[in-house]
Design an enzyme around this catalytic site. Structure first.
Site, PDB file in Angstrom:
ATOM      1  N   LYS A  20       0.420   1.149 -11.201  1.00  0.00           N
ATOM      2  CA  LYS A  20       1.620   1.973 -11.319  1.00  0.00           C
ATOM      3  C   LYS A  20       2.196   2.013 -12.738  1.00  0.00           C
ATOM      4  O   LYS A  20       2.817   3.005 -13.123  1.00  0.00           O
ATOM      5  CB  LYS A  20       2.689   1.496 -10.324  1.00  0.00           C
ATOM      6  N   ASP A  60       8.402   6.613  -4.450  1.00  0.00           N
ATOM      7  CA  ASP A  60       8.869   5.519  -3.576  1.00  0.00           C
ATOM      8  C   ASP A  60      10.384   5.613  -3.413  1.00  0.00           C
ATOM      9  O   ASP A  60      10.918   5.504  -2.304  1.00  0.00           O
ATOM     10  CB  ASP A  60       8.524   4.147  -4.166  1.00  0.00           C
TER      11      ASP A  60
HETATM   12  P1  NDP Z   1       6.742  -7.001  -5.957  1.00  0.00           P
HETATM   13  O1  NDP Z   1       5.692  -8.037  -5.936  1.00  0.00           O
HETATM   14  O2  NDP Z   1       6.874  -6.107  -7.121  1.00  0.00           O
HETATM   15  O3  NDP Z   1       8.177  -7.701  -5.713  1.00  0.00           O
HETATM   16  C1  NDP Z   1       8.376  -8.572  -4.634  1.00  0.00           C
HETATM   17  C2  NDP Z   1       9.844  -8.972  -4.563  1.00  0.00           C
HETATM   18  O4  NDP Z   1      10.033  -9.732  -3.371  1.00  0.00           O
HETATM   19  C3  NDP Z   1      10.300  -9.851  -5.708  1.00  0.00           C
HETATM   20  O5  NDP Z   1      11.651  -9.583  -5.962  1.00  0.00           O
HETATM   21  C4  NDP Z   1      10.127 -11.262  -5.124  1.00  0.00           C
HETATM   22  O6  NDP Z   1      10.985 -12.211  -5.703  1.00  0.00           O
HETATM   23  C5  NDP Z   1      10.529 -11.023  -3.700  1.00  0.00           C
HETATM   24  N1  NDP Z   1       9.935 -11.985  -2.790  1.00  0.00           N
HETATM   25  C6  NDP Z   1       8.624 -12.128  -2.499  1.00  0.00           C
HETATM   26  N2  NDP Z   1       8.448 -13.117  -1.592  1.00  0.00           N
HETATM   27  C7  NDP Z   1       9.685 -13.612  -1.326  1.00  0.00           C
HETATM   28  C8  NDP Z   1      10.163 -14.640  -0.465  1.00  0.00           C
HETATM   29  N3  NDP Z   1       9.336 -15.356   0.300  1.00  0.00           N
HETATM   30  N4  NDP Z   1      11.500 -14.877  -0.424  1.00  0.00           N
HETATM   31  C9  NDP Z   1      12.342 -14.161  -1.181  1.00  0.00           C
HETATM   32  N5  NDP Z   1      11.947 -13.177  -2.015  1.00  0.00           N
HETATM   33  C10 NDP Z   1      10.633 -12.902  -2.083  1.00  0.00           C
HETATM   34  O7  NDP Z   1       6.498  -6.145  -4.612  1.00  0.00           O
HETATM   35  P2  NDP Z   1       6.973  -4.656  -4.312  1.00  0.00           P
HETATM   36  O8  NDP Z   1       8.387  -4.521  -4.705  1.00  0.00           O
HETATM   37  O9  NDP Z   1       5.989  -3.709  -4.851  1.00  0.00           O
HETATM   38  O10 NDP Z   1       6.818  -4.595  -2.725  1.00  0.00           O
HETATM   39  C11 NDP Z   1       7.748  -5.242  -1.890  1.00  0.00           C
HETATM   40  C12 NDP Z   1       7.550  -4.713  -0.480  1.00  0.00           C
HETATM   41  O11 NDP Z   1       7.858  -3.333  -0.453  1.00  0.00           O
HETATM   42  C13 NDP Z   1       6.135  -4.851   0.079  1.00  0.00           C
HETATM   43  O12 NDP Z   1       6.199  -5.326   1.387  1.00  0.00           O
HETATM   44  C14 NDP Z   1       5.629  -3.434   0.089  1.00  0.00           C
HETATM   45  O13 NDP Z   1       4.722  -3.195   1.159  1.00  0.00           O
HETATM   46  C15 NDP Z   1       6.903  -2.659   0.340  1.00  0.00           C
HETATM   47  N6  NDP Z   1       6.848  -1.291  -0.102  1.00  0.00           N
HETATM   48  C16 NDP Z   1       7.111  -0.360   0.840  1.00  0.00           C
HETATM   49  C17 NDP Z   1       7.070   0.965   0.517  1.00  0.00           C
HETATM   50  C18 NDP Z   1       7.343   1.968   1.593  1.00  0.00           C
HETATM   51  O14 NDP Z   1       7.140   3.164   1.354  1.00  0.00           O
HETATM   52  N7  NDP Z   1       7.837   1.554   2.754  1.00  0.00           N
HETATM   53  C19 NDP Z   1       6.744   1.441  -0.839  1.00  0.00           C
HETATM   54  C20 NDP Z   1       6.537   0.364  -1.785  1.00  0.00           C
HETATM   55  C21 NDP Z   1       6.568  -0.959  -1.402  1.00  0.00           C
HETATM   56  P3  NDP Z   1      10.623 -12.969  -7.077  1.00  0.00           P
HETATM   57  O15 NDP Z   1      11.044 -12.060  -8.184  1.00  0.00           O
HETATM   58  O16 NDP Z   1      11.420 -14.205  -6.984  1.00  0.00           O
HETATM   59  O17 NDP Z   1       9.128 -13.215  -7.039  1.00  0.00           O
END
Ligand code: NDP
Length: 286
Positions: free
Chosen positions: A69, A105
């Site tokens: 991306k 998105d």
């Molecule tokens: P990223 O890896 O870019 O970010 C993940 C985020 O989640 C970070 O802020 C991370 O925190 C946090 N996180 C991960 N695990 C935990 C945990 N166990 N407890 C607390 N916080 C946590 O992922 P994306 O943003 O790309 O994707 C996130 C979700 O969004 C995915 O499930 C994806 O499938 C979904 N998504 C859905 C879309 C849709 O159209 N419905 C489109 C795009 C994404 P930290 O910074 O501390 O690591």
């Protein structure tokens, strides 16, 4: 009569898990469009060749998912406002001016959320500060949100997203402290209109998990959304719904994002019900 289909598709790694092609096939069939969506496995080092190949073969556009991306941007000629601010692109469109990159998105989320509340003037809390949170935070801010609060397990990433929104959009944006994360509940600010769960917590197969929230602070009328598309009804949404909140599921975001991609490529507004049914069949393994 033409024996040549119009081509679009997706470049990602982990492409076998991406259900978008099911929605695209259903939409093109419903619209009577002779278009094909090709779901391609593309390793990071191969992205330049993949983009050049799409150009050479006259593709009308393509999606980029993880991990392309950001990397795809250097191959593009123009960016939409949300794509420029988030520095992330998931939908590329061929135009007379060249490849134009969009971030659909955020549009997908906003369209789904707008069925439940007016985003202009709203006060939003986002939990998470990754790619999905960036797309949502910036899009909703550009649509006139008054306040965006960002809570994240890693505070530095919350600060980065809040600063980006504060500097590049008209919305007020700040970090919302999440003390002792991730096991301590996230507190709910008193005047929140919209709470967005933008982490992968609760995604299949870990469906018993949910980001902990101090739901006692939920006020009537607050809308609660989850980005996790599978399962559509996450534990997080169940907890919010049990307290009377209107909920927006991640399937709605995915469906509306796909609809926006199709609109950008074909200029057609497709029936979301067709996309949602195809997605549900895909998640059910049918
Ligand atoms: P990223 O890896 O870019 O970010 C993940 C985020 O989640 C970070 O802020 C991370 O925190 C946090 N996180 C991960 N695990 C935990 C945990 N166990 N407890 C607390 N916080 C946590 O992922 P994306 O943003 O790309 O994707 C996130 C979700 O969004 C995915 O499930 C994806 O499938 C979904 N998504 C859905 C879309 C849709 O159209 N419905 C489109 C795009 C994404 P930290 O910074 O501390 O690591």
């Amino acid at each position: 009569m033409s024996f040549r289909s119009e081509l679009v598709g997706s470049f990602s790694t982990g492409s076998a898990e991406n259900p978008t092609v099911a929605m695209m096939d259903a939409a093109f069939a419903a619209e009577g469009l002779d278009w094909r969506y090709v779901n391609c496995e593309v390793e990071p080092d191969d992205l330049p060749d993949a983009v050049a190949g799409a150009r050479a073969m006259g593709w009308r556009g393509f999606n980029c998912s993880v991990p392309h991306k950001q990397a795809v941007i250097e191959h593009l000629d123009e960016l939409s406002p949300t794509a420029a601010i988030t520095a992330a692109v998931n939908c590329i469109v061929r135009t007379p001016a060249g490849w134009v990159g969009h971030n659909t998105d955020g549009v997908g989320f906003a369209t789904a959320a707008e069925e439940h509340l007016e985003l202009g003037g709203c006060r939003m809390l986002i939990v998470g500060a990754g790619g999905a949170a960036h797309a949502i935070g910036v899009e909703v801010a550009l649509r006139g949100a008054a306040t965006v609060l960002v809570a994240n397990r890693t505070a530095a990433r919350a600060e980065a997203l809040a600063s980006l929104i504060a500097e590049r959009t008209p919305a007020r944006a700040e970090v919302w402290a999440w003390p002792g994360a991730p096991s301590t509940p996230v507190g709910l600010p008193e005047d929140t209109d919209l709470v967005v769960q933008a982490t992968p917590v609760g995604m299949a197969p870990h469906t018993g998990a949910a980001v902990p929230v101090a739901w006692d602070g939920l006020r009537p009328g607050t809308v609660v959304a989850d980005v996790v598309p599978n399962p559509p009804r996450t534990r997080f949404l169940d907890e919010a719904s049990a307290r009377g909140a209107a909920v927006v599921d991640g399937t709605g975001m995915l469906v509306n994002q796909a609809a926006e991609n199709i609109r950008l490529w074909t200029d057609r507004v497709v029936d979301r019900a067709v996309l949602r049914a195809a997605l549900e069949r895909a998640f059910a393994g049918a």
